[in-house]
Scaffold this motif. Sequence first.
Motif, PDB file in Angstrom:
ATOM      1  N   ALA A 196       0.833  -1.198   0.000  1.00  0.00           N
ATOM      2  CA  ALA A 196       0.000   0.000   0.000  1.00  0.00           C
ATOM      3  C   ALA A 196       0.867   1.247   0.000  1.00  0.00           C
ATOM      4  CB  ALA A 196      -0.914  -0.012   1.220  1.00  0.00           C
ATOM      5  N   SER A 197       0.332   2.282  -0.595  1.00  0.00           N
ATOM      6  CA  SER A 197       1.070   3.530  -0.673  1.00  0.00           C
ATOM      7  C   SER A 197       0.100   4.695  -0.601  1.00  0.00           C
ATOM      8  CB  SER A 197       1.862   3.595  -1.983  1.00  0.00           C
ATOM      9  OG  SER A 197       2.372   4.887  -2.182  1.00  0.00           O
ATOM     10  N   ARG A 198       0.563   5.775  -0.025  1.00  0.00           N
ATOM     11  CA  ARG A 198      -0.292   6.956   0.025  1.00  0.00           C
ATOM     12  C   ARG A 198      -0.575   7.503  -1.369  1.00  0.00           C
ATOM     13  NH1 ARG A 198       2.318  10.588   4.952  1.00  0.00           N
ATOM     14  NH2 ARG A 198       1.900   9.091   6.633  1.00  0.00           N
ATOM     15  N   ASN A 199       0.287   7.200  -2.286  1.00  0.00           N
ATOM     16  CA  ASN A 199       0.153   7.720  -3.642  1.00  0.00           C
ATOM     17  C   ASN A 199      -0.609   6.777  -4.581  1.00  0.00           C
ATOM     18  OD1 ASN A 199       1.686   9.996  -2.973  1.00  0.00           O
ATOM     19  ND2 ASN A 199       3.604   8.862  -3.322  1.00  0.00           N
ATOM     20  N   ARG A 200      -1.050   5.656  -4.044  1.00  0.00           N
ATOM     21  CA  ARG A 200      -1.743   4.717  -4.931  1.00  0.00           C
ATOM     22  C   ARG A 200      -3.085   5.305  -5.361  1.00  0.00           C
ATOM     23  NH1 ARG A 200      -5.883   1.594  -3.025  1.00  0.00           N
ATOM     24  NH2 ARG A 200      -6.348   1.650  -0.795  1.00  0.00           N
ATOM     25  N   ARG A 201      -3.488   4.993  -6.599  1.00  0.00           N
ATOM     26  CA  ARG A 201      -4.736   5.513  -7.136  1.00  0.00           C
ATOM     27  C   ARG A 201      -5.914   4.691  -6.630  1.00  0.00           C
ATOM     28  NH1 ARG A 201      -4.029   5.412 -13.418  1.00  0.00           N
ATOM     29  NH2 ARG A 201      -3.121   3.406 -12.889  1.00  0.00           N
ATOM     30  N   SER A 202      -7.010   5.366  -6.355  1.00  0.00           N
ATOM     31  CA  SER A 202      -8.227   4.667  -5.966  1.00  0.00           C
ATOM     32  C   SER A 202      -8.856   4.056  -7.208  1.00  0.00           C
ATOM     33  CB  SER A 202      -9.217   5.627  -5.307  1.00  0.00           C
ATOM     34  OG  SER A 202      -9.676   6.567  -6.259  1.00  0.00           O
ATOM     35  N   PHE A 203      -9.804   3.144  -7.007  1.00  0.00           N
ATOM     36  CA  PHE A 203     -10.409   2.483  -8.161  1.00  0.00           C
ATOM     37  C   PHE A 203     -11.201   3.468  -9.008  1.00  0.00           C
ATOM     38  CE2 PHE A 203     -13.515   2.039  -4.758  1.00  0.00           C
ATOM     39  CZ  PHE A 203     -14.705   2.386  -5.361  1.00  0.00           C
ATOM     40  N   LEU A 204     -11.724   4.543  -8.416  1.00  0.00           N
ATOM     41  CA  LEU A 204     -12.438   5.543  -9.193  1.00  0.00           C
ATOM     42  C   LEU A 204     -11.491   6.290 -10.133  1.00  0.00           C
ATOM     43  CD1 LEU A 204     -14.964   7.047  -6.625  1.00  0.00           C
ATOM     44  CD2 LEU A 204     -15.482   5.653  -8.630  1.00  0.00           C
ATOM     45  N   GLU A 205     -10.246   6.472  -9.677  1.00  0.00           N
ATOM     46  CA  GLU A 205      -9.251   7.157 -10.502  1.00  0.00           C
ATOM     47  C   GLU A 205      -8.773   6.277 -11.655  1.00  0.00           C
ATOM     48  OE1 GLU A 205      -7.081  10.121  -7.330  1.00  0.00           O
ATOM     49  OE2 GLU A 205      -6.466   8.030  -7.405  1.00  0.00           O
ATOM     50  N   LEU A 206      -9.021   4.969 -11.520  1.00  0.00           N
ATOM     51  CA  LEU A 206      -8.609   4.062 -12.578  1.00  0.00           C
ATOM     52  C   LEU A 206      -9.626   3.998 -13.717  1.00  0.00           C
ATOM     53  CD1 LEU A 206      -7.208   1.103 -10.451  1.00  0.00           C
ATOM     54  CD2 LEU A 206      -5.898   2.721 -11.815  1.00  0.00           C
ATOM     55  N   LEU A 207     -10.807   4.556 -13.478  1.00  0.00           N
ATOM     56  CA  LEU A 207     -11.822   4.575 -14.533  1.00  0.00           C
ATOM     57  C   LEU A 207     -11.395   5.548 -15.624  1.00  0.00           C
ATOM     58  CD1 LEU A 207     -15.042   4.558 -12.352  1.00  0.00           C
ATOM     59  CD2 LEU A 207     -14.044   2.650 -13.595  1.00  0.00           C
ATOM     60  N   ALA A 208     -11.587   5.136 -16.877  1.00  0.00           N
ATOM     61  CA  ALA A 208     -11.141   5.944 -18.006  1.00  0.00           C
ATOM     62  C   ALA A 208     -12.269   6.836 -18.517  1.00  0.00           C
ATOM     63  CB  ALA A 208     -10.627   5.031 -19.127  1.00  0.00           C
ATOM     64  N   PHE A 209     -11.940   7.614 -19.562  1.00  0.00           N
ATOM     65  CA  PHE A 209     -12.871   8.599 -20.103  1.00  0.00           C
ATOM     66  C   PHE A 209     -14.159   7.952 -20.604  1.00  0.00           C
ATOM     67  CE2 PHE A 209     -14.435  10.868 -23.901  1.00  0.00           C
ATOM     68  CZ  PHE A 209     -14.821  12.052 -23.293  1.00  0.00           C
ATOM     69  N   GLY A 210     -14.045   6.746 -21.171  1.00  0.00           N
ATOM     70  CA  GLY A 210     -15.225   6.072 -21.701  1.00  0.00           C
ATOM     71  C   GLY A 210     -16.285   5.803 -20.645  1.00  0.00           C
ATOM     72  N   PHE A 211     -15.855   5.580 -19.407  1.00  0.00           N
ATOM     73  CA  PHE A 211     -16.806   5.327 -18.314  1.00  0.00           C
ATOM     74  C   PHE A 211     -17.710   6.536 -18.105  1.00  0.00           C
ATOM     75  CE2 PHE A 211     -17.805   5.836 -13.792  1.00  0.00           C
ATOM     76  CZ  PHE A 211     -18.506   4.664 -13.546  1.00  0.00           C
ATOM     77  N   TYR A 212     -17.097   7.714 -17.994  1.00  0.00           N
ATOM     78  CA  TYR A 212     -17.875   8.927 -17.758  1.00  0.00           C
ATOM     79  C   TYR A 212     -18.692   9.298 -19.002  1.00  0.00           C
ATOM     80  CZ  TYR A 212     -14.489   9.051 -13.989  1.00  0.00           C
ATOM     81  OH  TYR A 212     -13.711   8.718 -12.918  1.00  0.00           O
ATOM     82  N   ALA A 213     -18.118   9.086 -20.171  1.00  0.00           N
ATOM     83  CA  ALA A 213     -18.843   9.386 -21.409  1.00  0.00           C
ATOM     84  C   ALA A 213     -20.079   8.512 -21.546  1.00  0.00           C
ATOM     85  CB  ALA A 213     -17.923   9.190 -22.615  1.00  0.00           C
TER      86      ALA A 213
END
Length: 236
Positions: A196-213
């Motif tokens: 684990a790291s303080r700088n690790r990305r959350s799973f929401l940050e791993l979602l790409a542009f297509g998800f929001y589109a």
Amino acid sequence: MMMKGAVLDFNRSSGEGLIRGDDGTRYAFSATDFKSEAAPKPGQTVDFEVKDGRATAIYALATKGMTIDMNDAAQRISAFAKEAKVDATAKKVLENLKGGPKDRIGVGLSAAAILCLFLPFLHVPFLGSVSLIETAWGKLLFVIALGLAFLCYQGMDRKWVKVAACAFAAVALINSWAIIADLSSVDNLTNAFMGASRNRRSFLELLAFGFYATLVSTALLMASAFLRKKAHTTQA
């Protein structure tokens, strides 16, 4: 005089037909003179009597193997299509296709939704970007969006557009939650190995542009289906 021959033609409307006898002569006959249960068929071998130059007491002879009368089949299919009004529907669909889209906004939003399925949907650790169309849910969304585009192009009743839009939204929502849950598990598994790291990305940050589109296109489809009035349609 008894004779054998073959049916050359039979008109169901007039009830009249022609038989070519083995002697090469053509004999007219009436449907009332055909004694077999089934209607006369061109090419059918028959046994008949000649009376006053006409064929009477006509009986169909058994033939070896299975024969298919394509003319009779075509007439039956045509009659069924007219009874079920399939031919009228097909004609209307073709005329509407030639006339152009009846709901341009609906068609455009459906096309946008389809495009979103091919955009990078998420970033999976070690795998990179993955589009939604690669999943079974994505393929289902693709089919629904195509159907929605067709409905809008044809200017179908608004209720069918609403049903298709709701189906697209439901599948998109189910898929999104499933993807988030899976991605969260992958992310946790990754960090279990990497630490684990303080700088690790959350799973929401791993979602790409297509998800929001996809979410935006889904919201726009729902708004178009439920907030807009029925598109103008032309009578076929």
